[in-house]
Each structure stands twice: as structure tokens, then as C-alpha cells.
Design a protein around this motif. Structure first.
Motif, PDB file in Angstrom:
ATOM      1  N   LEU A1195       0.822  -1.201   0.000  1.00 37.52           N
ATOM      2  CA  LEU A1195       0.000   0.000   0.000  1.00 37.52           C
ATOM      3  C   LEU A1195       0.860   1.257   0.000  1.00 37.52           C
ATOM      4  CD1 LEU A1195      -2.916   1.029   0.141  1.00 37.52           C
ATOM      5  CD2 LEU A1195      -2.706   1.013   2.631  1.00 37.52           C
ATOM      6  N   MET A1196       1.969   1.210   0.687  1.00 35.61           N
ATOM      7  CA  MET A1196       2.875   2.359   0.726  1.00 35.61           C
ATOM      8  C   MET A1196       3.509   2.595  -0.629  1.00 35.61           C
ATOM      9  SD  MET A1196       6.390   3.192   0.953  1.00 35.61           S
ATOM     10  CE  MET A1196       7.183   1.771   1.654  1.00 35.61           C
ATOM     11  N   LEU A1197       3.905   1.474  -1.296  1.00 39.19           N
ATOM     12  CA  LEU A1197       4.489   1.633  -2.633  1.00 39.19           C
ATOM     13  C   LEU A1197       3.459   2.152  -3.639  1.00 39.19           C
ATOM     14  CD1 LEU A1197       6.679  -1.606  -2.888  1.00 39.19           C
ATOM     15  CD2 LEU A1197       7.447   0.721  -2.438  1.00 39.19           C
ATOM     16  N   LYS A1198       2.240   1.744  -3.449  1.00 42.49           N
ATOM     17  CA  LYS A1198       1.195   2.168  -4.382  1.00 42.49           C
ATOM     18  C   LYS A1198       0.976   3.674  -4.348  1.00 42.49           C
ATOM     19  CE  LYS A1198      -3.649   1.324  -5.515  1.00 42.49           C
ATOM     20  NZ  LYS A1198      -4.885   0.572  -5.163  1.00 42.49           N
ATOM     21  N   TYR A1199       1.014   4.248  -3.176  1.00 38.59           N
ATOM     22  CA  TYR A1199       0.722   5.673  -3.035  1.00 38.59           C
ATOM     23  C   TYR A1199       1.967   6.522  -2.761  1.00 38.59           C
ATOM     24  CZ  TYR A1199      -4.075   4.079  -2.687  1.00 38.59           C
ATOM     25  OH  TYR A1199      -5.287   3.500  -2.939  1.00 38.59           O
ATOM     26  N   LYS A1200       3.133   5.923  -3.001  1.00 35.25           N
ATOM     27  CA  LYS A1200       4.368   6.641  -2.669  1.00 35.25           C
ATOM     28  C   LYS A1200       4.577   7.871  -3.559  1.00 35.25           C
ATOM     29  CE  LYS A1200       9.366   5.972  -2.352  1.00 35.25           C
ATOM     30  NZ  LYS A1200      10.474   5.021  -2.493  1.00 35.25           N
ATOM     31  N   ASP A1201       4.431   7.737  -4.874  1.00 36.88           N
ATOM     32  CA  ASP A1201       4.740   8.811  -5.823  1.00 36.88           C
ATOM     33  C   ASP A1201       3.515   9.626  -6.219  1.00 36.88           C
ATOM     34  OD1 ASP A1201       7.358   7.984  -5.783  1.00 36.88           O
ATOM     35  OD2 ASP A1201       7.046   6.527  -7.404  1.00 36.88           O
ATOM     36  N   LYS A1202       2.386   9.355  -5.625  1.00 37.27           N
ATOM     37  CA  LYS A1202       1.187  10.119  -5.971  1.00 37.27           C
ATOM     38  C   LYS A1202       1.143  11.448  -5.217  1.00 37.27           C
ATOM     39  CE  LYS A1202      -1.820   6.293  -7.318  1.00 37.27           C
ATOM     40  NZ  LYS A1202      -3.134   5.683  -7.112  1.00 37.27           N
ATOM     41  N   LYS A1203       0.616  12.468  -5.954  1.00 38.94           N
ATOM     42  CA  LYS A1203       0.425  13.781  -5.321  1.00 38.94           C
ATOM     43  C   LYS A1203      -0.857  13.773  -4.542  1.00 38.94           C
ATOM     44  CE  LYS A1203       4.129  15.331  -7.343  1.00 38.94           C
ATOM     45  NZ  LYS A1203       5.346  15.661  -6.570  1.00 38.94           N
ATOM     46  N   TRP A1204      -1.001  14.887  -3.817  1.00 41.07           N
ATOM     47  CA  TRP A1204      -2.176  14.893  -2.943  1.00 41.07           C
ATOM     48  C   TRP A1204      -3.466  15.034  -3.702  1.00 41.07           C
ATOM     49  CZ3 TRP A1204      -5.293  19.144  -3.161  1.00 41.07           C
ATOM     50  CH2 TRP A1204      -4.768  20.276  -3.783  1.00 41.07           C
ATOM     51  N   TYR A1205      -3.313  15.645  -4.898  1.00 38.68           N
ATOM     52  CA  TYR A1205      -4.533  15.846  -5.662  1.00 38.68           C
ATOM     53  C   TYR A1205      -4.899  14.635  -6.491  1.00 38.68           C
ATOM     54  CZ  TYR A1205      -0.832  16.987  -9.011  1.00 38.68           C
ATOM     55  OH  TYR A1205       0.292  16.970  -9.768  1.00 38.68           O
ATOM     56  N   GLN A1206      -4.002  13.577  -6.467  1.00 35.66           N
ATOM     57  CA  GLN A1206      -4.301  12.375  -7.236  1.00 35.66           C
ATOM     58  C   GLN A1206      -5.108  11.333  -6.431  1.00 35.66           C
ATOM     59  OE1 GLN A1206      -0.413  11.154  -8.481  1.00 35.66           O
ATOM     60  NE2 GLN A1206      -0.521  12.309 -10.387  1.00 35.66           N
ATOM     61  N   PHE A1207      -5.315  11.653  -5.181  1.00 37.37           N
ATOM     62  CA  PHE A1207      -6.074  10.682  -4.379  1.00 37.37           C
ATOM     63  C   PHE A1207      -7.545  10.722  -4.725  1.00 37.37           C
ATOM     64  CE2 PHE A1207      -2.235  11.139  -1.878  1.00 37.37           C
ATOM     65  CZ  PHE A1207      -1.949   9.824  -1.545  1.00 37.37           C
TER      66      PHE A1207
END
Length: 1207
Positions: A1195-1207
Motif C-alpha cells: 500500500l505504501m508503494l502504491k501511493y508513494k509517488d502520488k500527489k495529494w490531488y491524485q487521491f
């Protein structure tokens, strides 16, 4: 050394009635008054036995294991194990090495596997439990158990020098168990992985498991439906599969590991080659009829097992059981041995349970070199010698033939004369069977020594076919010495007219019912089920002579007839009809009925009239037979005693008592039990009331549910009022002056009734016989007369008979009927009988049962109250608890003894107890047990002795204190309910002990232990009780053995030196001891099952054979099946149960300190088990934590490089 406490004299007085002072016989008097002679005796005698001398312990079991199911053999230790349907295991080695152990669950043993040369045994039982037995101790015990919860065990296999056990189940799965820890491995061969995926049906249970002799990493699995799988353990896959149309029963390898043989349900044998598994390399039907080419052989019976054993210098042996043709239905079970082109069929007497081929080597990949075949039958164990062309059997050193004919009675003699064993063996060895193999018995493992017990012991067994076997039972062993066949005295029963001559039993007319043996004089007496007694004398010389026989008419005549009209009934019966004299009746014969079909004066069996050759050993001296009386059979004998010193034999039954002089061959006494009392109350008896008799008959009418004719009211009860007798007529009635040598003596008719069923059945399986315990019979409470017409007084004596009671041998009955075997009297009537004279108790209408003679005892004693000198006496005990003393007047010199008559006269002495009398004994005033007198043995056929003037040498065995004033003897009498000690000649009851109230005594005996006498009793509720003498203080009371069937009651017997035995099954004798000293030394008397032997080295295969002959790699089972590789098995699949064997073994070997260490080790094991459970839970938590960590990381790797607006 303890003196008597006067308070102990008062024990049991509440159960006895206060007899009147005028009662000269002392019947029923148990009162003890302080002071007097009795008090002096109580203070003088000191008893040395205490409760510390006694303990119950089983010692050894002899005979063939009952209902065998499994067989195993250790080829290095050379010991054999047999499992049974009752959960027992017998382990046999050299003679003397014989051990019995029992599964507590009682589940049948399915299979046995030795840990070869390791001193351990694995048993698989029908409750799906594996047990590991430790054989390194004299009494094997269970070390571990493994209970399968979800699958049923069908087959086990333990490779040589392996600690991993293969277990096949009913579901077709194969599990692996570690022998050391007895824990299931995680390695499992599932059935669906073993068969092909295209197979749509279940292969069935696993019927065979074995590893390849060529490669230990390959496992051969045989399934019931004909599928065989060759499984590669390393790769966890099936290397090849074999399919056959017929079901498989067994498989065996060729030692090279390239071929294996299967046996099938159609009687065929198939030989398979691993290189061409598509079809059998060879198919044969050994016992099938030859068919034309191209046609299949005719099917035969299944071949249940086959063994394929190779030899270096000859053709291989193919041995199998079964496979016979169906058209030979009458053929017996057989074992077939195929050696080359020769086929030998060995027919067996019993069905084959299992067989094993005994080979020289334990290694499966070497030439097997078979030398014998052990065949376990349903009722025998035989070993066939394969080294000889005619295949003879080995002589079995174990007593496996106890049950050759069903055992009907036993006798046990400890510390008997030492020369007897050698004498009996020297006679018996001449009659041994011939044709045995000349080689030694191959089961020769273990070690055994004589131990500290050195006194000789002899066991006698009587059998249903009339044979009697003498066994040497010294030093915990059993070896047959001599066999005697009593049936040789009689003519053989012809098929056509056999029933006309003998109708008393349906089968086994020669069955032995009772034996009496005097080891010192070597006089042996046998009573049979057909109402006969045979007296044998021992001789070392062969003779040819005629057999002398006596026919005794034991009858009780009908008493006075009560009619409805008082004026037609005389007030007193005719004394002339009630008092026949022996002189006038010595030559009289009874007549048969006018129809000519009523049997009268006919014996049940016919004694041979021609001269008979008698080999050395026991030779028949006299045969005494009870004859039919007015169409009614004689009753079977319930008591027997012989005195060699007096030359007299006495026996009794439900009708009365017979005393015979076997020196002069004449009958001295033959009368009904009731008549034995008449000399004691000649003036007290009153005539019976007709009104009371009518009431009793009315009660019978209600029971029969049928109207009773008026004439039938004339019939009297067996216990109705008796006629009076003048004292002048009594003495002549008991004297018999018949000439010596008469072979057929007619004896007077006596009052009473005899009537019984024409046929009595004797079951050969010795199941429950609950109407005959301790020799007394029970009578039907209601039977009508046999005819309804008006009878004359002459005809009444023939027709008016009551039922004599059920015969001693009957078909199986429920154990709930056991209490019925007691005398049919109410407790109130029993208690009241102690306060009345014998005449009043006999005439009571409550006493409607026959009074049988249940115990007899010859002794030098005081026949009458206040006699000053001792004289020959016969103690008579009855089923109603009465004791009578009969005086024997013998001629003084040897010359007169052979010519002058012997006087037999009831003395009038009466003593009473509760329940049927079982045993007698006497002690002197010092407390020493008095032995009956006996005659020293001499050979009656020795020509040198007969030429000389010979005098009988008698040993009287009474002390010189008998000439002093006062009381000189103790009489110990034990009945079904209580024991009493009387002082003689005053006949004062000194001690009373009520042994049991709710149950009854089956067997009682006065025995000697540690040079002191004690009373040993076996109760129907399973208790064994020991009481000191003469004070009757309880020394031991142990609930040892519940009475499951009457076999135990009939065969249980005590003997001296703390020994006892009983027939625990139809084929086995169980010996036990009640001596503390023997229990402490039992380990020294038993044999060792395990002896240190070096394992033989494997043959050198050679470089080329090792290179091309098979896999040269070493197979590490630990690495493959261990927890590190295979993991742990599911705990729900099997449950590990620690066994108690290690604790018992340590206690027996090292005592208290090692026991504490063992208990500490067990505690550590339990703590380790709990820690293991905790470790398992911890491992589960760790696995869960790792899974959670893994998911969190993903889960950490999945959301590691995402910006806050990509959630």
C-alpha cells in the motif's frame, strides 16, 4: 507373632443362633462362652501370618492365545509375537520365555511390527491407535500411543533400521510416523495424488506398503481395487502405476527389487516387472483347473497372502494361503508351498489366520534363504521346516494344546513329592508323537533361568473327551508330562444303538467332571458326566487284566402316601417298606415296566468285559457306575473324596451318598441324603400333616396352570415328613457284607425321589453354567406326576418322582440367573432351621429343594461328641449347610482288611453353616494343619514285591497330643456364606466369620503358606479373600476378577505356597499368586525378552552390482520427513498419548530416585508440549504480522509517488 484377642472371638456371633444346651449335635450353635477348654486353646495358639504376607499379582499365562489375529517375528532376536481379538499380545521365545501383555482398551490387534533388534514392538489396534511397546523389561509396557481421529488404520510397514513408520488408512492415504517421538510427520501421500487424474473411482483402502529393496526412496502402495502405485518419495509423485481387474490381498518383492508378486481374490498370482507395468509378466492360478489356450482359468478361492522368498542355491519359494478350487468345498484350510516345479499342499486342522516365512537375513535386498514357515491357526501354532523335502513340522515346546479338547476341570498341586515329575515324564515320553523335524525349535530368543522358586508343581486338567493331562508347572513354565484317556475303560458307542445305551448326555459322554489325586499314594480318582467314578493305581509295569466294575443303585423311595380320606391312611407308615436291609436286598433287582421300555438298573456307559492291555502309568483298578432307576437317569456326581489309607472312596450327588471299599470291591453305603440324618433324631420325627401336603400340591397346581387329578395329591414333596425308625434297626442298615470281587452289586433302594430330563447337554465351549456352582443343584419348584391314573403302592415308587434339579452342565444362560444357583430357601427359613432340630427343618414345606452332597473329607478325628480317642471319619457337607460325621470301623490288621467287612455308621453329629458346604480341614491344638492319612505308594504289579510278605505302610499324620485330656482338634468348615471353626470333640463353635452376604463363595481351600495355614476364598463378585486360622481374621480382601462366565468358577483353584490358577479363556490358563514374597521376586522368575545381539552385517554387493544394480545413493528419511522439510501434521488428525511404560520400567529398574527423575522428565515433556503449543500460536501471530506488514508495504508503494490531488 500375635496372640488372639478375645474380642475377635465375638465376630459374627450375631449371624448365629443361640443353640440350646440340650442340643448334643451343636447344630447351628455359634456361641462362645469365656473360660473352659476352648478358652485355653485360644490363648495357647499363636498365629504368625499377618496382612503383610499377602498381595495379589498375576504371574504367567499358559496356553494358546485365544482368538488370534496378528503375527510378527524378529529375525535377529528370534522372538515371536501374537496379537488377539481381545487386545492381548503374547510374546514367545525359548522355552521359559513367555510373556503376556494387554491393551487397556481391549481393542483387537490388527497388526504387529517389531523394531528388529531394537527391543520394541509396534501394535496397531482396531480402535485406530498405534502403540509402542518397550520389550527391554520383563513385563513390556507402552511407551507411546498415537490415536488417529479421522481415519482408520488398515496397514503398517516399518523398514529395517528405519525410525519412520508408514501407515495406510481406509481412505487410501498414507501417513508417516516418527517412532522415537511417536509424532505424525507432515509428509502425507494422498490417494488422489497417487492415482491418475483420469481415474474416476476411489482405489479403496491401502492393503500393502513396502519400500523397494533396490531403492529405499521408492514406496510400493497397494490398493484394494487392484491398483498398485510405485511412489517416488523425493519427487512426491508416482513413478509408475499398475492396474489389475481383481482385488489385491497381498504383495511381496523379489529381493532384487525388479519384480513383485500379487495375490488376488480370484485365486490367481500375478508377477509384475517394473520395466513393463502395462500387464503382468506372469499370471498363474495354482489350484485352478487347466483350460484351453486363450481361455481364462477357472476362478478359485482368494489367496489371502503370498510370500516370495529367494534362495542362493535353489529355486525361489512361493508360499501362500487359500486359493483352493471352489469344487472342493470339503477340503480343509491349506498352506501351499511352490518350490520350483513341485507344489506341496499342507492341510491344516483349523483356519489359517496368518503366516510368516522365517529367513536367515533381515535385509530385504539379499537372498532371503527361508528355513521355516510359522503358521498361526485359529487354535494352534505350527512351524514348518522348509529345509527338508517332506516339510515336517517342529515339535512345539509351548503348551499350545491345553484346549485340544475343552477343559472341564482343573487341579493344582504345589510342593508335591519331587520324584513324581520325573516318574510321570518317563512314562509319558514313551507315548509322544513321532515324525517331527530333527532340528531345534527356531523361535529361540530371550533368556530364562530357574529363579529362586524350586519346589515342584503339577497341574491336572480334565477334558470333554475323557482325557486327563498332567503338567509340570514348576518355575513358571508348563510342560505336559503324561496323558491319561479314561474313555479306554468303556466300550465305544456305536452309531446305531448308542442312544439306547446312553441318553444322559447329548455329546461328550466321557467328559471329566471332577478329579481327586493323592500325590503321596499316587491314587487317582475321576468322576465323569455320565455318573461314573474310576479309581486308578499307578504302576510302572504293563498288565493285561479285566476291569472290575460295580453298579450302584442310588435311589430314594417314595414316603408314606397321603390320601384325601383320613380313614384310609394309616397313622404311621409301614416300617418294613421303609427299612430294607442290605442282607435281604443284596441280590434283588428292580423290574422294568410292563411295556418293556422303562430303563432300570442300566448304567450310562458299558465297561469293557474282555481283558484290556494297560500300559505303564495309571491303570484302572475299579469302575463304579450309578444306574438308571425306573426310567430315570442317575444324577451327576457333585462331590468326591478318596482315602488311600482306608481304601475307601466316597462320592455324592443330588440324590445321596455312596461309600465304596475299593480294596474289597464292595459297596459299603448307598443312601439318600435325608436318611443320613435319621440316626440323629430317631425319636423326634413326627408324621406329616395331610392338610399341609394338600396345600403344597395346591401351590403346584397354580404353577402348572392345569388341573391336578385327585390321585396326584397322593404325591409327596421331596422334603415332606419322614417315617420314624427304631434305633435297633439303624446299625444293620449301613453294613454291607457283600463278597469281594463281585463285578455287579445290587444295592438296596432308599427313600426319596429321582426324576430328571432324559438328556443333559454338555457345552464344549464352557459358557455360563449358572445352575451348578460348587457342586449343588437347584430343583424345579413345580413338577406334576407322570401319570393321572390311580396308582398302587407298588407303582408309586416307580412313577411318583420329583425333578432332581438341573444337571451340572447346561447351555449358556444369563449371568443374572447366578443367584438362582443357591439353595432354594428363604433367609427366614434358613435362620429358623438353626434353632430347630434337623427333623423339623427337613419336614418344613419351605424346604422344597433337593439336598445335595457338596463336600467330602476323610480324616482321623472325633466322630462323636466328647469322644476320648480319634478314629477314621468321613465329613459330609450338604447344599443346605449341614455337616455330618460318618464313623468308619476298619479291621485292625492287613490280613483282615482284605477279608473282613468295613462298618460305616453315621455318628449323629450335626453341625450347620449358611449356604452349601465347600471345604473341610483340621488343625491340631498347636495350630498346625493336619493332613489326611495316606498309604505309601508301592507298585501293585511288581513281581518281586508280590512274592514277599508285604504289609501296607500307612502315614497317619496326627500328633501325640491327641492322647491328652481336653479338646484336641480344630475343624475348619467353609460354606458359600461363612466359615466356622469348631473345637473337637466338644463340638464347640469357637469362631464364626460371615464372609459375604450379597454374594457367595465359589471356591474355598485351606492352604499352607510360610508354614502356616490360612483359608483362601474366591467370591462370585470377584473378590479374593484370605483369612488366618483358626481365628478367621481377614488378611486380604481384593476385588480381583469379576465373574464373567462359569468357566472361571469351575476351574478356579487355590494351592499351597500362595499359588492359584483359573481358565481365563477356553484356551489359556492364568496363574496368579497371593504371596507378597513371590510378588517381590516375580521379576527374577520371568524370562528376558531382549538380549543384546549384534546386528548381522549386510552382504557386500560388489562394485559393479552397486554401480549398475540399483541406486547407490543414501536416502535420508530424516531430511525428507522431518519437521524442517515436511512441516507439522494437523493436530486434529492424530493425538499423541504418553504411555506409562517408561515410568514403570524405571521404577522396576532403579527405584525411587530414578522414578523421581522420570516424573520430572514427564513434567518437562508436558511443559515442552505446552511450550510447543505456545510456539505454534506465536508462529501464527508472526505469520499474520508478516502478512500485515507485506500488505502495508504494498500500500505504501502504491501511493508513494502520488500527489495529494491524485487521491
Amino acid at each position: 507373632m500375635k496372640k488372639f484377642n478375645f474380642r475377635k472371638v465375638l465376630d459374627g456371633l450375631t449371624a448365629s443362633s443361640p443353640g440350646s444346651g440340650s442340643n448334643s449335635g451343636g447344630a447351628g450353635s455359634g456361641s462362645v462362652h469365656p473360660g473352659g477348654t476352648a478358652g485355653v486353646l485360644r490363648e495357647e495358639i499363636q498365629e504368625s501370618l499377618t496382612s503383610d504376607y499377602f498381595q495379589i499379582c498375576k504371574t504367567v499365562r499358559h496356553g494358546f492365545p485365544y482368538q488370534p489375529t496378528a503375527l510378527a517375528f524378529d529375525p535377529v532376536q528370534k522372538i515371536l509375537a501374537i496379537g488377539t481379538r481381545t487386545g492381548a499380545i503374547r510374546i514367545l521365545g525359548r522355552p521359559g520365555v513367555d510373556c503376556h501383555c494387554q491393551h487397556e482398551s481391549g481393542a483387537a490387534v490388527l497388526q504387529l511390527q517389531f523394531l528388529i533388534n531394537e527391543g520394541a514392538l509396534v501394535s496397531a489396534s482396531s480402535d485406530d491407535t498405534l502403540h509402542l511397546w518397550n520389550l527391554r523389561q520383563k513385563r513390556p509396557a507402552i511407551l507411546h500411543s498415537l490415536k488417529f481421529n479421522r481415519e482408520r488404520i488398515t496397514y503398517c510397514h516399518l523398514p529395517f533400521q528405519s525410525k519412520w513408520l508408514y501407515v495406510g488408512t481406509e481412505r487410501g492415504n498414507t501417513h508417516i510416523v516418527n517412532i522415537e517421538s511417536f509424532i505424525l510427520s507432515g509428509y502425507v501421500i494422498m490417494w488422489n495424488k497417487a492415482i491418475e487424474l483420469s481415474t474416476k473411482t476411489h482405489p479403496g483402502p491401502v492393503v500393502h506398503l513396502s519400500d523397494s529393496p533396490r531403492d529405499e526412496g521408492k514406496l510400493l502402495i497397494g490398493y484394494e481395487n487392484g491398483t498398485v502405485v510405485f511412489w517416488d518419495l523425493k519427487s512426491k509423485r508416482a513413478e509408475l502405476r499398475v492396474y489389475y481387474d481383481e482385488a489385491i490381498h497381498s504383495i511381496d518383492w523379489h529381493h532384487e527389487g525388479k519384480q513383485f508378486m500379487c495375490s488376488h481374490s480370484d485365486g490367481s498370482l500375478t508377477l509384475w516387472n517394473l520395466k513393463s507395468p502395462s500387464r503382468p509378466f506372469q499370471t498363474t492360478v495354482p489350484h485352478g483347473k487347466s483350460q484351453r489356450e486363450g481361455r481364462k482359468s477357472e476362478p478359485c478361492k482368494p489367496i489371502l497372502k503370498v510370500e516370495y522368498k529367494t534362495c542362493r542355491n535353489s529355486e525361489p519359494f512361493i508360499i501362500f494361503s487359500g486359493g483352493l478350487s471352489y469344487d472342493k468345498a470339503c477340503r480343509r484350510p491349506s498352506l501351499t508351498i511352490m518350490h520350483g516345479k513341485a507344489i506341496t499342499v499342507l492341510e491344516m486342522d483349523h483356519p489359517i489366520v496368518e503366516f510368516l516365512t522365517l529367513c536367515e537375513t533381515p535385509y530385504p535386498n539379499e537372498f532371503q534363504e527361508p528355513y521355516a514357515v510359522a503358521v498361526l491357526l485359529e487354535k494352534d501354532l505350527i512351524v514348518v521346516d522348509l529345509t527338508q523335502t517332506n516339510f515336517p513340522i517342529f515339535e512345539n515346546p509351548y503348551p499350545m494344546d491345553i484346549h485340544e479338547s475343552p477343559v472341564t476341570c482343573t487341579a493344582y498341586f504345589a510342593d508335591c513329592p519331587p520324584d513324581l515329575i520325573l516318574v510321570l515324564y518317563s512314562i509319558g515320553v514313551k507315548h509322544k508323537k513321532q515324525g517331527y523335524s530333527n532340528k531345534e525349535w527356531p523361535v529361540s530368543g530371550g533368556a530364562w533361568n530357574l529363579g529362586a522358586q524350586t519346589y515342584p508343581e503339577i497341574i491336572i486338567t480334565g477334558h470333554a473327551d475323557g482325557s486327563i493331562k498332567f503338567w509340570d508347572a514348576s518355575a513358571m513354565t508348563l510342560q505336559m508330562l503324561y496323558k491319561l484317556k479314561t474313555s479306554k475303560v468303556f466300550e465305544k458307542q456305536k452309531v446305531g444303538d448308542g442312544k439306547q445305551a446312553c441318553e444322559i448326555v447329548e455329546e461328550d459322554p466321557f467328559a471329566v467332571q471332577m478329579v481327586y489325586w493323592c500325590p503321596e499314594s499316587r491314587i487317582f480318582c475321576v468322576s465323569g458326566v455320565s455318573a461314573y467314578v474310576i479309581i486308578y493305581k499307578f504302576s510302572r509295569h504293563e498288565i493285561t487284566t479285566e476291569i472290575v466294575s460295580l453298579e450302584v443303585r442310588l435311589q430314594c423311595d417314595v414316603e408314606d402316601i397321603i390320601t384325601p380320606e383320613p380313614e384310609t391312611s394309616p397313622p404311621f407308615p409301614d416300617l418294613s417298606s421303609q427299612l430294607p436291609l442290605s442282607r435281604s436286598l443284596s441280590g434283588s433287582t428292580n423290574t422294568v415296566s410292563s411295556e418293556g421300555v422303562t430303563k432300570d438298573s442300566i448304567p450310562c456307559l458299558s465297561v469293557k468285559t474282555r481283558p484290556v492291555r494297560m500300559p505303564p502309568g495309571y491303570q484302572a483298578d475299579l469302575v463304579i457306575q450309578l444306574v438308571w432307576v425306573d426310567g430315570e437317569p442317575p444324577q451327576q456326581i457333585t462331590s468326591l473324596a478318596v482315602s488311600s489309607a482306608y481304601g475307601i472312596v466316597a462320592f455324592g450327588n443330588c440324590t445321596g451318598l455312596v461309600v465304596v471299599d475299593f480294596i474289597q470291591k464292595t459297596v459299603l453305603l448307598s443312601m439318600g441324603t435325608i436318611d443320613l440324618y435319621r440316626s440323629s433324631d430317631l425319636y423326634q420325627r413326627q408324621p406329616r400333616s395331610p392338610r399341609k401336603n394338600k396345600q403344597f400340591i395346591a401351590g403346584l397346581t397354580e404353577l402348572n396352570d392345569s388341573p391336578v387329578p385327585l390321585e396326584l395329591e397322593r404325591c409327596k414333596s421331596p422334603t415332606s415328613g419322614l417315617a420314624t425308625r427304631t434305633p435297633e434297626a439303624a446299625p444293620g442298615f449301613y453294613r454291607n457284607e457283600m463278597p469281594a470281587g463281585r463285578q455287579r452289586n445290587q444295592v438296596h433302594h432308599l427313600p426319596g425321589e429321582v426324576k430328571g430330563s432324559r438328556k443333559l447337554s454338555l457345552p464344549t465351549d464352557l459358557k455360563a453354567d449358572l445352575d451348578h456352582v460348587n457342586g449343588h443343584c437347584t430343583s424345579p419348584t413345580s413338577q406334576s406326576c407322570s401319570s393321572g391314573k390311580r396308582l398302587s403302592s407298588a407303582d408309586v415308587s416307580k412313577v411318583n418322582r420329583w425333578g432332581p434339579g438341573r444337571p451340572p452342565f447346561r447351555k449358556a444362560q444369563s449371568a443374572a440367573c447366578m443367584e438362582i444357583s443357591l439353595p432354594v430357601t428363604t433367609e427366614e427359613a434358613r435362620e429358623n432351621s438353626y434353632n430347630r432340630s434337623r427333623s423339623s427343618s427337613i419336614s418344613s414345606i419351605d424346604k422344597d429343594s433337593k439336598e445335595a452332597v457338596t463336600a467330602l473329607y476323610f480324616m482321623e478325628s472325633f466322630a462323636r461328641k466328647n469322644d476320648s480317642t480319634i478314629s477314621p471319619c468321613l465329613f459330609v457337607g450338604t447344599s443346605l449347610g449341614m455337616v455330618l460325621l460318618i464313623s468308619l470301623n476298619l479291621p485292625s490288621s492287613d490280613e483282615q482288611r482284605c477279608t473282613e467287612p468295613v462298618m460305616v455308621l453315621p455318628s449323629g453329629t450335626l453341625l450347620s453353616l449358611k449356604g452349601a458346604v465347600l471345604t473341610f480341614s483340621c488343625m491340631d491344638r498347636s495350630g498346625s494343619l493336619l493332613q489326611p492319612p495316606y498309604e505309601v505308594w508301592r507298585d501293585p504289579n511288581n513281581a518281586d514285591e508280590n512274592e514277599k510278605t508285604w504289609k501296607r505302610k500307612l502315614v497317619m499324620n496326627y500328633s501325640s497330643a491327641s492322647q491328652e485330656t481336653g479338646d484336641h482338634q480344630y475343624a475348619i468348615i467353609c460354606s458359600e456364606k461363612q466359615a466356622k471353626v469348631f473345637s473337637l470333640p466338644s463340638q464347640t463353635c469357637l469362631y464364626v466369620h460371615n464372609i459375604t452376604e450379597a454374594s457367595f463363595i465359589l471356591q474355598a481351600e485351606v492352604v499352607v503358606m510360610c508354614n502356616s495355614a490360612c483359608l483362601a476364598c474366591f467370591c462370585a463378585n470377584g473378590h479374593i479373600m484370605i483369612m488366618s486360622l483358626p481365628s478367621l481374621r481377614p488378611m486380604l480382601d481384593v476385588n480381583y476378577l469379576p465373574l464373567t462366565d462359569m468357566r472361571i468358577a469351575r476351574t478356579f483353584c487355590f494351592t499351597n505356597e500362595g499359588q492359584a490358577l483359573y481358565l481365563v479363556s477356553p484356551t489359556e490358563i492364568q496363574r496368579l499368586t497371593y504371596s507378597q514374597e513371590m510378588c517381590d521376586n516375580i521379576q527374577d522368575m520371568l524370562g528376558d525378552l531382549f538380549t543384546p545381539i549384534e546386528t548381522p552385517e549386510a552382504q557386500n554387493r560388489g562394485f559393479l552390482k552397486g554401480l549398475f544394480g540399483g541406486s547407490g545413493q543414501t536416502f535420508d528419511r530424516e531430511e525428507l520427513f522431518g519437521e524442517a522439510t515436511a512441516g507439522k501434521a494437523s493436530r486434529s488428525l492424530a493425538q499423541h498419548i504418553p504411555g506409562p511404560g517408561s515410568i514403570e520400567g524405571m521404577k522396576g529398574a532403579a527405584g525411587g530416585v530414578m522414578g523421581e527423575l522420570t516424573r520430572a522428565r514427564i513434567a518437562l515433556d508436558e511443559r515442552g508440549q505446552r511450550l510447543g503449543e505456545l510456539e505454534e500460536k506465536t508462529a501464527g501471530m508472526m505469520t499474520s504480522a508478516e502478512a500485515f506488514s507485506k500488505h502495508a508495504h504494498e500500500l505504501m508503494l502504491k501511493y508513494k509517488d502520488k500527489k495529494w490531488y491524485q487521491f
